[in-house]
Motif scaffolding. Structure first.
Motif, PDB file in Angstrom:
ATOM      1  N   LYS A  45       1.135  -1.267  -0.308  1.00  9.99           N
ATOM      2  CA  LYS A  45      -0.214  -0.288  -0.211  1.00  9.99           C
ATOM      3  C   LYS A  45       0.743   0.940   0.061  1.00  9.99           C
ATOM      4  N   ASN A  46       1.916   1.407   1.199  1.00  8.70           N
ATOM      5  CA  ASN A  46       2.159   2.738   1.080  1.00  8.70           C
ATOM      6  C   ASN A  46       4.068   2.824   0.367  1.00  8.70           C
ATOM      7  N   ILE A  47       4.442   1.335  -0.171  1.00 12.64           N
ATOM      8  CA  ILE A  47       5.709   1.679  -0.666  1.00 12.64           C
ATOM      9  C   ILE A  47       5.574   1.440  -2.250  1.00 12.64           C
ATOM     10  N   LYS A  48       4.878   0.421  -2.524  1.00 14.51           N
ATOM     11  CA  LYS A  48       4.757   0.347  -3.970  1.00 14.51           C
ATOM     12  C   LYS A  48       4.040   0.834  -4.835  1.00 14.51           C
ATOM     13  N   LYS A  49       2.712   1.370  -3.438  1.00 14.66           N
ATOM     14  CA  LYS A  49       1.960   2.465  -3.898  1.00 14.66           C
ATOM     15  C   LYS A  49       0.194   1.649  -4.580  1.00 14.66           C
ATOM     16  N   LEU A  50       0.033  -0.179  -4.524  1.00 14.09           N
ATOM     17  CA  LEU A  50      -0.634  -0.201  -5.027  1.00 14.09           C
ATOM     18  C   LEU A  50      -1.814   0.487  -4.233  1.00 14.09           C
ATOM     19  N   ASP A  51      -3.171   0.513  -5.021  1.00 12.38           N
ATOM     20  CA  ASP A  51      -4.560   0.494  -4.316  1.00 12.38           C
ATOM     21  C   ASP A  51      -4.823  -0.983  -3.696  1.00 12.38           C
ATOM     22  N   GLN A  52      -5.940  -0.726  -2.191  1.00 13.87           N
ATOM     23  CA  GLN A  52      -6.170  -2.345  -1.987  1.00 13.87           C
ATOM     24  C   GLN A  52      -6.713  -3.148  -3.067  1.00 13.87           C
ATOM     25  N   VAL A  53      -7.520  -2.787  -3.994  1.00 16.48           N
ATOM     26  CA  VAL A  53      -7.850  -4.380  -5.006  1.00 16.48           C
ATOM     27  C   VAL A  53      -6.843  -4.523  -5.890  1.00 16.48           C
ATOM     28  N   GLN A  54      -6.157  -3.422  -6.448  1.00 11.35           N
ATOM     29  CA  GLN A  54      -4.619  -4.417  -6.531  1.00 11.35           C
ATOM     30  C   GLN A  54      -3.306  -5.033  -5.672  1.00 11.35           C
ATOM     31  N   ALA A  55      -3.591  -4.592  -4.924  1.00 13.53           N
ATOM     32  CA  ALA A  55      -3.151  -5.313  -3.114  1.00 13.53           C
ATOM     33  C   ALA A  55      -3.486  -6.359  -2.509  1.00 13.53           C
ATOM     34  N   ALA A  56      -4.896  -6.508  -2.601  1.00 12.32           N
ATOM     35  CA  ALA A  56      -5.253  -7.981  -2.263  1.00 12.32           C
ATOM     36  C   ALA A  56      -4.999  -8.662  -3.204  1.00 12.32           C
ATOM     37  N   LYS A  57      -5.118  -8.931  -4.761  1.00 13.90           N
ATOM     38  CA  LYS A  57      -4.946  -9.579  -5.670  1.00 13.90           C
ATOM     39  C   LYS A  57      -3.643  -9.705  -5.591  1.00 13.90           C
ATOM     40  N   VAL A  58      -2.619  -9.338  -5.483  1.00 15.43           N
ATOM     41  CA  VAL A  58      -1.054  -9.631  -5.073  1.00 15.43           C
ATOM     42  C   VAL A  58      -1.089 -10.421  -3.857  1.00 15.43           C
ATOM     43  N   MET A  59      -2.295 -10.202  -3.012  1.00 17.20           N
ATOM     44  CA  MET A  59      -1.860 -11.016  -1.552  1.00 17.20           C
ATOM     45  C   MET A  59      -2.990 -12.278  -2.202  1.00 17.20           C
ATOM     46  N   HIS A  60      -3.494 -12.623  -2.871  1.00 20.76           N
ATOM     47  CA  HIS A  60      -4.778 -14.059  -2.950  1.00 20.76           C
ATOM     48  C   HIS A  60      -5.486 -13.383  -2.099  1.00 20.76           C
ATOM     49  N   THR A  61      -6.265 -12.436  -1.573  1.00 21.93           N
ATOM     50  CA  THR A  61      -7.213 -12.200  -0.803  1.00 21.93           C
ATOM     51  C   THR A  61      -7.361 -11.518  -0.856  1.00 21.93           C
ATOM     52  N   SER A  62      -8.824 -10.617  -0.528  1.00 22.09           N
ATOM     53  CA  SER A  62     -10.337 -10.654  -0.619  1.00 22.09           C
ATOM     54  C   SER A  62     -10.410  -9.177  -0.227  1.00 22.09           C
ATOM     55  N   GLN A  63     -10.843  -8.528  -0.658  1.00 21.68           N
ATOM     56  CA  GLN A  63     -10.415  -6.336  -0.590  1.00 21.68           C
ATOM     57  C   GLN A  63     -11.058  -6.015   0.689  1.00 21.68           C
ATOM     58  N   SER A  64     -11.419  -6.293   1.335  1.00 14.97           N
ATOM     59  CA  SER A  64     -12.278  -6.408   2.091  1.00 14.97           C
ATOM     60  C   SER A  64     -11.153  -7.125   3.501  1.00 14.97           C
ATOM     61  N   THR A  65     -10.623  -7.998   3.549  1.00 15.06           N
ATOM     62  CA  THR A  65      -9.772  -9.063   4.234  1.00 15.06           C
ATOM     63  C   THR A  65      -8.539  -8.525   3.947  1.00 15.06           C
ATOM     64  N   PHE A  66      -8.033  -7.878   3.248  1.00 16.87           N
ATOM     65  CA  PHE A  66      -7.091  -6.514   3.081  1.00 16.87           C
ATOM     66  C   PHE A  66      -6.892  -5.805   3.993  1.00 16.87           C
ATOM     67  N   GLN A  67      -7.888  -4.932   3.964  1.00 15.98           N
ATOM     68  CA  GLN A  67      -8.414  -3.225   4.381  1.00 15.98           C
ATOM     69  C   GLN A  67      -8.672  -4.200   5.952  1.00 15.98           C
ATOM     70  N   ARG A  68      -8.457  -5.290   6.444  1.00 16.11           N
ATOM     71  CA  ARG A  68      -8.602  -5.461   7.948  1.00 16.11           C
ATOM     72  C   ARG A  68      -7.105  -5.811   8.166  1.00 16.11           C
ATOM     73  N   ILE A  69      -5.970  -6.110   7.395  1.00 13.02           N
ATOM     74  CA  ILE A  69      -5.252  -6.669   7.784  1.00 13.02           C
ATOM     75  C   ILE A  69      -4.654  -5.868   7.806  1.00 13.02           C
ATOM     76  N   LEU A  70      -4.039  -4.633   6.775  1.00 11.13           N
ATOM     77  CA  LEU A  70      -3.854  -2.586   6.925  1.00 11.13           C
ATOM     78  C   LEU A  70      -4.184  -2.095   7.921  1.00 11.13           C
ATOM     79  N   ALA A  71      -5.930  -2.526   8.418  1.00 18.55           N
ATOM     80  CA  ALA A  71      -5.896  -1.587   9.738  1.00 18.55           C
ATOM     81  C   ALA A  71      -5.102  -2.132  10.914  1.00 18.55           C
TER      82      ALA A  71
END
Length: 91
Positions: A45-71
């Motif tokens: 999110k902060n170094i690669k500057k990906l949005d949450q949807v893109q970052a979630a795809k990279v991590m093989h997770t849903s956007q909402s799960t990525f948001q919970r991990i980030l929070a």
């Protein structure tokens, strides 16, 4: 019974795993623990500057799960900075 935790893709391994406030001993100091998933979420999110949807795809997770991990990561980092705690990255 709780559902088993899925493994997420983490493609980064930090070389430094402990950050302490200046003047604090690593043996006597309390630290918050960040998981590798949380560190990867911060990196994407902060170094690669990906949005949450893109970052979630990279991590093989849903956007909402990525948001919970980030929070969770942001909350732990904030606690460490505000209360002068160490920040440990656990593998």
């Amino acid at each position: 019974m709780a559902r088993p935790k899925k493994r997420r893709r983490v493609s980064f391994s930090p070389s430094v795993t402990l950050f302490l406030p200046y003047g604090k001993s690593r043996f006597l100091h309390e630290a918050v623990a960040l998981s590798l998933e949380e560190v990867e979420a911060i990196r994407l999110k902060n170094i690669k500057k990906l949005d949450q949807v893109q970052a979630a795809k990279v991590m093989h997770t849903s956007q909402s799960t990525f948001q919970r991990i980030l929070a969770s990561a942001y909350q732990k980092i904030a606690r460490g900075l505000i209360y002068g705690l160490g920040i440990r990255i656990k593998s």
